[in-house]
Write a protein that holds these residues in place. Structure first.
Motif, PDB file in Angstrom:
ATOM      1  N   ILE A  42       1.193  14.149  -9.021  1.00 35.10           N
ATOM      2  CA  ILE A  42       1.922  15.427  -9.042  1.00 35.10           C
ATOM      3  C   ILE A  42       2.319  15.776 -10.470  1.00 35.10           C
ATOM      4  CG2 ILE A  42       4.099  16.555  -8.364  1.00 35.10           C
ATOM      5  CD1 ILE A  42       3.832  15.107  -5.663  1.00 35.10           C
ATOM      6  N   SER A  43       2.794  14.773 -11.216  1.00 34.25           N
ATOM      7  CA  SER A  43       3.216  15.042 -12.599  1.00 34.25           C
ATOM      8  C   SER A  43       2.033  15.353 -13.510  1.00 34.25           C
ATOM      9  CB  SER A  43       4.018  13.868 -13.153  1.00 34.25           C
ATOM     10  OG  SER A  43       3.181  12.739 -13.322  1.00 34.25           O
ATOM     11  N   HIS A  44       0.832  14.924 -13.134  1.00 36.22           N
ATOM     12  CA  HIS A  44      -0.359  15.200 -13.941  1.00 36.22           C
ATOM     13  C   HIS A  44      -1.135  16.409 -13.437  1.00 36.22           C
ATOM     14  CE1 HIS A  44       0.268  10.899 -15.048  1.00 36.22           C
ATOM     15  NE2 HIS A  44      -0.009  11.392 -16.246  1.00 36.22           N
ATOM     16  N   GLY A  45      -0.637  17.055 -12.406  1.00 38.12           N
ATOM     17  CA  GLY A  45      -1.249  18.276 -11.888  1.00 38.12           C
ATOM     18  C   GLY A  45      -2.524  18.044 -11.095  1.00 38.12           C
ATOM     19  N   ALA A  46      -2.559  17.032 -10.264  1.00 40.81           N
ATOM     20  CA  ALA A  46      -3.744  16.741  -9.442  1.00 40.81           C
ATOM     21  C   ALA A  46      -3.962  17.849  -8.424  1.00 40.81           C
ATOM     22  CB  ALA A  46      -3.568  15.410  -8.727  1.00 40.81           C
TER      23      ALA A  46
ATOM     24  N   LEU B 190      -1.167   7.590   2.994  1.00 39.72           N
ATOM     25  CA  LEU B 190       0.215   7.109   2.946  1.00 39.72           C
ATOM     26  C   LEU B 190       0.856   7.199   4.334  1.00 39.72           C
ATOM     27  CD1 LEU B 190       2.761   6.223   1.328  1.00 39.72           C
ATOM     28  CD2 LEU B 190       3.241   8.654   1.029  1.00 39.72           C
ATOM     29  N   LEU B 191       0.670   8.298   5.006  1.00 42.96           N
ATOM     30  CA  LEU B 191       1.251   8.482   6.339  1.00 42.96           C
ATOM     31  C   LEU B 191       0.688   7.460   7.331  1.00 42.96           C
ATOM     32  CD1 LEU B 191       3.052  10.121   8.265  1.00 42.96           C
ATOM     33  CD2 LEU B 191       1.076  11.605   8.676  1.00 42.96           C
ATOM     34  N   ILE B 192      -0.629   7.247   7.310  1.00 43.35           N
ATOM     35  CA  ILE B 192      -1.248   6.285   8.217  1.00 43.35           C
ATOM     36  C   ILE B 192      -0.726   4.881   7.942  1.00 43.35           C
ATOM     37  CG2 ILE B 192      -3.437   5.154   8.813  1.00 43.35           C
ATOM     38  CD1 ILE B 192      -4.762   7.950   8.382  1.00 43.35           C
ATOM     39  N   ALA B 193      -0.677   4.493   6.659  1.00 43.72           N
ATOM     40  CA  ALA B 193      -0.181   3.160   6.305  1.00 43.72           C
ATOM     41  C   ALA B 193       1.283   3.008   6.705  1.00 43.72           C
ATOM     42  CB  ALA B 193      -0.360   2.904   4.814  1.00 43.72           C
ATOM     43  N   PHE B 194       2.072   4.059   6.504  1.00 46.57           N
ATOM     44  CA  PHE B 194       3.492   4.004   6.851  1.00 46.57           C
ATOM     45  C   PHE B 194       3.684   3.876   8.358  1.00 46.57           C
ATOM     46  CE2 PHE B 194       7.533   6.095   7.916  1.00 46.57           C
ATOM     47  CZ  PHE B 194       8.397   5.265   7.227  1.00 46.57           C
TER      48      PHE B 194
ATOM     49  N   HIS C  98      -6.724  16.400  -3.299  1.00 44.54           N
ATOM     50  CA  HIS C  98      -6.518  14.987  -3.633  1.00 44.54           C
ATOM     51  C   HIS C  98      -5.144  14.511  -3.140  1.00 44.54           C
ATOM     52  CE1 HIS C  98      -6.808  11.227  -5.842  1.00 44.54           C
ATOM     53  NE2 HIS C  98      -5.611  11.465  -6.361  1.00 44.54           N
ATOM     54  N   LEU C  99      -4.134  15.315  -3.346  1.00 43.20           N
ATOM     55  CA  LEU C  99      -2.785  14.956  -2.907  1.00 43.20           C
ATOM     56  C   LEU C  99      -2.716  14.856  -1.382  1.00 43.20           C
ATOM     57  CD1 LEU C  99      -0.614  17.124  -5.339  1.00 43.20           C
ATOM     58  CD2 LEU C  99      -0.881  14.635  -5.343  1.00 43.20           C
ATOM     59  N   LEU C 100      -3.393  15.772  -0.672  1.00 43.96           N
ATOM     60  CA  LEU C 100      -3.403  15.721   0.794  1.00 43.96           C
ATOM     61  C   LEU C 100      -4.121  14.467   1.301  1.00 43.96           C
ATOM     62  CD1 LEU C 100      -4.022  19.455   1.787  1.00 43.96           C
ATOM     63  CD2 LEU C 100      -1.958  18.098   2.147  1.00 43.96           C
ATOM     64  N   GLN C 101      -5.210  14.095   0.630  1.00 45.65           N
ATOM     65  CA  GLN C 101      -5.928  12.884   1.033  1.00 45.65           C
ATOM     66  C   GLN C 101      -5.025  11.653   0.873  1.00 45.65           C
ATOM     67  OE1 GLN C 101      -9.323  13.059  -1.544  1.00 45.65           O
ATOM     68  NE2 GLN C 101     -10.593  14.144  -0.030  1.00 45.65           N
ATOM     69  N   GLU C 102      -4.374  11.567  -0.270  1.00 44.50           N
ATOM     70  CA  GLU C 102      -3.499  10.419  -0.505  1.00 44.50           C
ATOM     71  C   GLU C 102      -2.283  10.439   0.421  1.00 44.50           C
ATOM     72  OE1 GLU C 102      -2.604  10.020  -4.670  1.00 44.50           O
ATOM     73  OE2 GLU C 102      -4.541   9.056  -5.051  1.00 44.50           O
TER      74      GLU C 102
ATOM     75  N   ILE D 225       0.839  -1.207   0.000  1.00 45.62           N
ATOM     76  CA  ILE D 225       0.000   0.000   0.000  1.00 45.62           C
ATOM     77  C   ILE D 225       0.873   1.256   0.000  1.00 45.62           C
ATOM     78  CG2 ILE D 225      -1.571   1.376   1.450  1.00 45.62           C
ATOM     79  CD1 ILE D 225      -2.978  -1.218   2.193  1.00 45.62           C
ATOM     80  N   VAL D 226       1.898   1.262   0.853  1.00 48.81           N
ATOM     81  CA  VAL D 226       2.790   2.430   0.921  1.00 48.81           C
ATOM     82  C   VAL D 226       3.452   2.674  -0.430  1.00 48.81           C
ATOM     83  CG1 VAL D 226       4.945   3.282   1.934  1.00 48.81           C
ATOM     84  CG2 VAL D 226       3.181   2.313   3.413  1.00 48.81           C
ATOM     85  N   ILE D 227       3.945   1.636  -1.050  1.00 48.30           N
ATOM     86  CA  ILE D 227       4.612   1.782  -2.355  1.00 48.30           C
ATOM     87  C   ILE D 227       3.614   2.237  -3.418  1.00 48.30           C
ATOM     88  CG2 ILE D 227       5.752   0.504  -4.210  1.00 48.30           C
ATOM     89  CD1 ILE D 227       7.052  -1.209  -1.946  1.00 48.30           C
ATOM     90  N   ALA D 228       2.435   1.619  -3.428  1.00 52.44           N
ATOM     91  CA  ALA D 228       1.434   1.965  -4.445  1.00 52.44           C
ATOM     92  C   ALA D 228       0.967   3.407  -4.295  1.00 52.44           C
ATOM     93  CB  ALA D 228       0.254   1.006  -4.357  1.00 52.44           C
ATOM     94  N   ILE D 229       0.679   3.816  -3.077  1.00 54.66           N
ATOM     95  CA  ILE D 229       0.208   5.185  -2.859  1.00 54.66           C
ATOM     96  C   ILE D 229       1.324   6.185  -3.146  1.00 54.66           C
ATOM     97  CG2 ILE D 229      -0.639   6.829  -1.136  1.00 54.66           C
ATOM     98  CD1 ILE D 229      -2.202   4.544   0.114  1.00 54.66           C
ATOM     99  N   GLY D 230       2.545   5.845  -2.744  1.00 52.67           N
ATOM    100  CA  GLY D 230       3.670   6.731  -3.059  1.00 52.67           C
ATOM    101  C   GLY D 230       3.840   6.909  -4.560  1.00 52.67           C
ATOM    102  N   SER D 231       3.718   5.833  -5.312  1.00 55.06           N
ATOM    103  CA  SER D 231       3.808   5.913  -6.777  1.00 55.06           C
ATOM    104  C   SER D 231       2.655   6.725  -7.344  1.00 55.06           C
ATOM    105  CB  SER D 231       3.792   4.519  -7.387  1.00 55.06           C
ATOM    106  OG  SER D 231       4.875   3.760  -6.927  1.00 55.06           O
ATOM    107  N   ASP D 232       1.458   6.517  -6.785  1.00 51.91           N
ATOM    108  CA  ASP D 232       0.283   7.246  -7.263  1.00 51.91           C
ATOM    109  C   ASP D 232       0.425   8.740  -7.000  1.00 51.91           C
ATOM    110  OD1 ASP D 232      -2.365   7.361  -8.411  1.00 51.91           O
ATOM    111  OD2 ASP D 232      -3.105   7.741  -6.365  1.00 51.91           O
TER     112      ASP D 232
END
Length: 157
Positions: free
Chosen positions: A20-24, A36-40, A28-32, A8-15
């Motif tokens: 970021i590269s697609h300008g989300a 990520l922080l909770i899973a980590f 949305h970035l804060l939610q993810e 999950i950490v790897i997948a969310i980090g990649s997402d």
């Protein structure tokens, strides 16, 4: 569970990197990032808990080995009494028709190990040890651990 959280950490980090590269949006970035922080943090907690449990099991095994090589009393009376008690316990376990696992657990209970310690030493779940202990108490017709121990030493005192 640790592997699942690591994925999950790897997948969310990649997402997040892709977002970021697609300008989300920032929301949305804060939610993810929160997920990520909770899973980590959960992954770190599980790793630390696993490390501490393994260290405790190593210590218990070391304590058990030290107890095995402890000097025995010199007194023949004490040695004979220990032998008779050990024999009486073995015979009583057989009379109660305890399984070999229950006999092992019963001996550790009599030695004063906690259910958690027994689970660690036997490499099983604490719930399994709890069920085995309950089965022992039922077969011995005693209400619990203290009565189980007292069954063997009550008349000696």
């Amino acid at each position: 569970m640790m592997l699942f959280l690591a994925v999950i950490v790897i997948a969310i980090g990649s997402d997040i990197a892709a977002d970021i590269s697609h300008g989300a949006s920032t929301t949305h970035l804060l939610q993810e990032a929160t997920i990520l922080l909770i899973a980590f943090l959960m992954l770190c907690w599980l790793i630390l808990d696993n490390f501490l449990n393994r260290r405790q099991i190593r210590q218990l095994n070391q304590d058990l080995e030290e107890m095995k090589i402890m000097p025995t009393p010199e007194s023949e009376v004490v040695l004979a009494a220990r032998h008779q008690l050990r024999q009486a316990i073995t015979e009583q376990f057989s009379d109660w028709k305890l399984t070999s696992s229950e006999k092992d657990v019963g001996q550790m209970l009599l030695k004063g190990y906690s259910l958690k310690e027994i689970a660690g030493l036997r490499g099983t779940a604490e719930k399994t040890i709890r069920q085995q202990a309950s089965s022992i108490y039922h077969k011995a017709s005693v209400p619990g651990r203290h009565a189980f121990s007292a069954w063997f030493i009550e008349d000696l005192l």
